[in-house]
Structures are given as structure tokens and as C-alpha cells.
Design a protein around this motif. Structure first.
Motif: not given
Length: 262
Positions: A170-199
Motif C-alpha cells: 500500500y505504500s507509494p514507490k519506491p516502497l511499493k512492490n506488488l509482486a513481492k506483496g503477492k508472494k508474501v500474502l500467499k505465504q501468509i495464507l499457507e503458513n500462518d494462523n489467521l482469524d476472520k479479520e486477518d483472512c
């Protein structure tokens, strides 16, 4: 015989005390869930109803002086900050978020916990873009560092990893990196404990990434998943209705560039 009676009375008292605590915790959790759901479905509720639910939830922990109660106060004030951001009542949002940070800081000074660090980082992440740019520059990058402290204490805490990811999504450039963000989000779904809000936050962020890339077909898949949790969320609806046009963050790219070049 007398000693035995004392033991029986003590055990009865202990049982009743434990039972009352369990009931109180259950009442709080139920009330908090109603408050959270009202805030995330902000377009389908009223300010009066949200305030009433907030006061009801707070009343259940007013006489609790534990570290956990400090975190609970922080979490409730954080939700109110979110709600007032949605209402565009920025000063009220700042007041609640600052209160949330103060409660979390109080808890962390007594005993640092993963939930305490998370509570502070969540409020800091929300308050940065609505305060002056100087505050954002000074504090924005503290969000991932504090979130990492939470992860050190609980490496499966999906909400903390999501906060780190949100900075690059969500940050502006140069911090924004959508490709990396997508990869991390996938890891969160696969590996972490998530509640309703997190999902919800993860699904919404996947939708946001594809929305930014103008891949609306893929975006709608994730936005639909998020809508199954909170269908009346303001940010979500703005993307579903194709009304979202710009990031909430101010443009600080020139300032960040100068920092990175030093």
C-alpha cells in the motif's frame, strides 16, 4: 475436620472465581466480535450503534487491571480509529488511535508480548497516513520493525506478517512492490494462523494488487472472497464498484528517494 472444611470452602471459592472469569472473558469476546464486525461493515451500521457497542465492550473490562486488559483496550480503540477513518472524521480517528498506542505501550512496558507489539503496530500503521507527512516519514518504517518483534514472540502470527506486507503493498514507490506483496500474502495464507479479520485483510489485499494491475477479473475473485466475510466494507466496495482511484498515502516518493540516496 475444621481444616478440611476450610479446604472445601477454598476450593468452592476458587471454582466460582474461575467460572466467573471464564464467563466474563466469553462475554467480552462476543461483544468485541460484534464491535469488530460493525466496524469492518461500516457502510451498514450507524455511528450511534458503533459507539454503543464500543461502550458495552469497554464496560466488560473496566475493572480488569491485568496486562491483557490493556491490550484489549488498545484493540477496541484501534477499531474505533478504523471506523472514524471510514467516516472521514480524521481528528476522532487520531484520538482513538493514539489512545490505542498508549494502551499497547503500557502493556509492553510491563511485559512485552506478541499481541502487545501487534496492537501498537496496527494503530501506528493506520495513524501514519492521516497525520502530517513529517510524522509518516519519521514513523512509517517503524511498523515493520515492531511487527517483527511480534513475530519473534509468535512466528505464526499472521496479522503481524500482514502488517509488514502491507507496507510494500500500500505504500507509494519506491516502497511499493506488488509482486513481492503477492508472494508474501500467499505465504501468509499457507503458513500462518489467521482469524476472520486477518483472512479478510489478505483477500482484500490480493484484490487490491490485481486492481492496481488492472486485472479486474482476478481482482474480483479475491474481492468476492473478502466480501463473504465483510460485504459492507467501505474500501472493498470502492474497488468492487470501480470507484477506487488512488492510494490513501500521500506522495512521499521524493522524500524517500532522498533518504535512500544518503
Amino acid at each position: 475436620m475444621k481444616l478440611r472444611r476450610i479446604k472445601v470452602v477454598f476450593l468452592q471459592y476458587l471454582f466460582l472465581f474461575t467460572l466467573s472469569n471464564l464467563v466474563a472473558q466469553s462475554d467480552y469476546s462476543e461483544s468485541y466480535d460484534i464491535l469488530r464486525d460493525s466496524v469492518y461493515n461500516s457502510t451498514n451500521t450507524t455511528e450511534s450503534n458503533v459507539l454503543t457497542q464500543y461502550k458495552t465492550t469497554i464496560s466488560l473490562i473496566e475493572n480488569d487491571n491485568t496486562i491483557e486488559s490493556n491490550i484489549k483496550f488498545s484493540q477496541c480503540d484501534y477499531l474505533m480509529g478504523l471506523y472514524y477513518i471510514d467516516l472521514s472524521k480524521i481528528q476522532k480517528a487520531i484520538e482513538y488511535l493514539e489512545s490505542s498506542m498508549n494502551w499497547a505501550e503500557k502493556a509492553n512496558k510491563i511485559n512485552p508480548t506478541a499481541q502487545g507489539y501487534l496492537a501498537y503496530a496496527e494503530s501506528l500503521a493506520q495513524i501514519c497516513p492521516i497525520k502530517p507527512t513529517s510524522f509518516l516519514i519519521a514513523n512509517g518504517l517503524k511498523v515493520p520493525s515492531i511487527s517483527k518483534k511480534a513475530l519473534k514472540l509468535d512466528n505464526k502470527l499472521g496479522a503481524a506478517r500482514y502488517l509488514i506486507c502491507s507496507v510494500i503493498v500500500y505504500s507509494p514507490k519506491p516502497l511499493k512492490n506488488l509482486a513481492k506483496g503477492k508472494k508474501v500474502l500467499k505465504q501468509i495464507l499457507e503458513n500462518d494462523n489467521l482469524d476472520k479479520e486477518d483472512c479478510f485483510n489478505v483477500y482484500k489485499s490480493f484484490g487490491y494488487i490485481y486492481y492496481q494491475q488492472k486485472n479486474f477479473t482476478e481482482a474480483d475473485i479475491w474481492l468476492k472472497k473478502a466480501a463473504e466475510i465483510y460485504p459492507y466494507n467501505k474500501f472493498l466496495l470502492s474497488m468492487q464498484n470501480r470507484e477506487y482511484t488512488k492510494d490513501a498515502f500521500v506522495d512521499i516518493e521524493p522524500v524517500i528517494d532522498s533518504i535512500l540516496e544518503e
